[in-house]
Design a protein around this motif. Sequence first.
Motif, short mmCIF file in Angstrom:
data_model
loop_
_atom_site.label_atom_id
_atom_site.label_comp_id
_atom_site.label_asym_id
_atom_site.label_seq_id
_atom_site.Cartn_x
_atom_site.Cartn_y
_atom_site.Cartn_z
N LYS A 222 11.73 -4.83 1.04
CA LYS A 222 11.06 -3.84 1.87
C LYS A 222 11.92 -3.60 3.11
O LYS A 222 12.24 -4.53 3.84
CB LYS A 222 9.70 -4.40 2.30
N GLY B 71 9.58 -0.46 6.04
CA GLY B 71 8.23 -0.20 5.50
C GLY B 71 8.19 0.27 4.05
O GLY B 71 7.12 0.41 3.47
N GLU B 72 9.36 0.56 3.46
CA GLU B 72 9.35 1.04 2.07
C GLU B 72 10.28 0.19 1.21
O GLU B 72 11.24 -0.40 1.71
CB GLU B 72 9.81 2.50 2.03
N ASN C 44 9.37 6.04 -2.03
CA ASN C 44 8.53 6.51 -0.91
C ASN C 44 7.35 5.56 -0.76
O ASN C 44 7.23 4.59 -1.51
CB ASN C 44 8.10 7.97 -1.12
N SER C 45 6.46 5.84 0.17
CA SER C 45 5.45 4.81 0.46
C SER C 45 4.47 4.61 -0.68
O SER C 45 4.07 3.47 -0.97
CB SER C 45 4.76 5.09 1.79
N THR C 46 4.10 5.68 -1.41
CA THR C 46 3.17 5.49 -2.53
C THR C 46 3.87 4.72 -3.65
O THR C 46 3.32 3.76 -4.21
CB THR C 46 2.68 6.86 -3.07
N SER D 127 6.23 2.71 -3.33
CA SER D 127 6.40 1.32 -2.86
C SER D 127 5.14 0.52 -3.13
O SER D 127 5.19 -0.64 -3.55
CB SER D 127 6.70 1.29 -1.36
N GLN D 128 3.98 1.17 -2.90
CA GLN D 128 2.70 0.48 -3.17
C GLN D 128 2.56 0.17 -4.65
O GLN D 128 2.12 -0.91 -5.04
CB GLN D 128 1.53 1.37 -2.75
#
Lengths: 370, 92
Positions: B17, B20-21, B36-38, B40-41
Amino acid sequence: MKSKRELSLKNGFSLQWHITERCNWNCSHCYRDRGYNELSIDQLYRIFLQFIQFLDTFKIPPQIARLNLTGGEVFLRDDFIVFLKRIYKYNDRYRLKILTNGSLLNDEKVEMLKTLGVDAVQLSVEGMESVNDRIRGKGTFEQIVNTIEILNKNDIPVLVSVTLAKYNLKEIPQLIDFFIKLEVRRIGIRRLVPIGKNQKRLIDDMISPLEQRDFYRLRHALAKENYACGSNTKQPTFNSLCCEDGVFFQEEELVSQYDNRTIPLCGVLSNRILTVLPNGDVLPCRRLPIVLGNVLKKSLLEIWFTSELLSRIRNPENLSSVCRNCEYFELCRGGARCVSYGYFGKLDAPDPQCWKLFEQLPPDAFKVCS
Amino acid sequence: MAELVYEIDKEKVAWRKIEGEVTILDKKTAEFFNLNSTASQIWHLIQHGETVESIVKYLVKHFDIEYKIIREDVVSLMKEFSQKGFIKLHEK
Ligand code: SF4
Ligand code: SF4
């Protein structure tokens, strides 16, 4: 794709690779503190290819890609020249420097180095003859001088590295003068880093913060007259500073005469160096002895990328609030990580030779600094 | 009946990470991929052995988007990861 700050290597990359721990000298200041089994030449070659992969991945141009081969004493390895021949086909990808004590070099070997793409040879001295020989062994100063003459004859640039300490502080001008006359390309005057088996003795040999400041003033004055004191130009440039010189940025008036460059000096903080030890262990820097991984188990690239520890060390936000709130922080970044870590045993501590904070070295070297 | 889940191929990839990503390193090709953040989730959920269905349900709960759209996005991302060899199907 690799746009994240941490994944950017725009300042280049330099690998310092210790391919043996054996040495024919027994200098009382040496950092070597462990016995290692040496890797075979095939293992070395595979690690070398990891270095090339690293350069490829970040498309690092050869002018700012560096491979520094060292030991122990590299020429004690019978297969060292064979190894150089084997990697020669990649020679246009990086600058190659050899760090050696020079004692095993002769005309024939130096001629050979010339054909194998060696860009420079670095030798270390501890002071003028009597000081040097006390630390490195009797007759070693003379050997160093002979080696410089052989290298000069063969047109291989010579860099001389001196570690600044109590015992040589006074003779620095004489030393610079002596090596300029010997036509060395550069004299790097480095900070003393108290690590390894001689740590306690090294701490005793460290100069005070105020002496450090006065030395920087002197070096600045000498650098204006002497090309070799740090760089090969007649004016002090950013390149004439060594990586440990962050605290020098306190001398604003002097610094303003330097090239206006703002990357941090410390190679670890500016994300441009790694060290590999003879057993394949990877350190952020030879003088910051924290193992990040081993290239026999993971590639250099993977270690560099995945090490949370490395990422933490590189992040200036993790430095002490004493430094973060200091007006010189942007450029100094807490001074030399290696000196702070060696002295305080803490990664976030300020530089113990910072004269803004201390006039004398803080009394208890191992006391945690808040 | 055994459920099918995707598993990250650790021989093939390493990840971390950053800012944050998640960034993935393809160890075989030495390439980096920034998610991207999604994404990454989703990567985080794959790492924890969640099924496609539970990943979709989790995202539906946290984003105000239709189940069908989210499912399509998740399946297409899993397909991409799978094609690149980053993840493999296995029985839970
Ligand atoms: S840790 Fe010390 S020797 Fe290493 S790059 Fe930083 S300042 Fe230089
Ligand atoms: S307080 Fe820290 S940042 Fe400021 S000059 Fe000293 S070492 Fe550098």
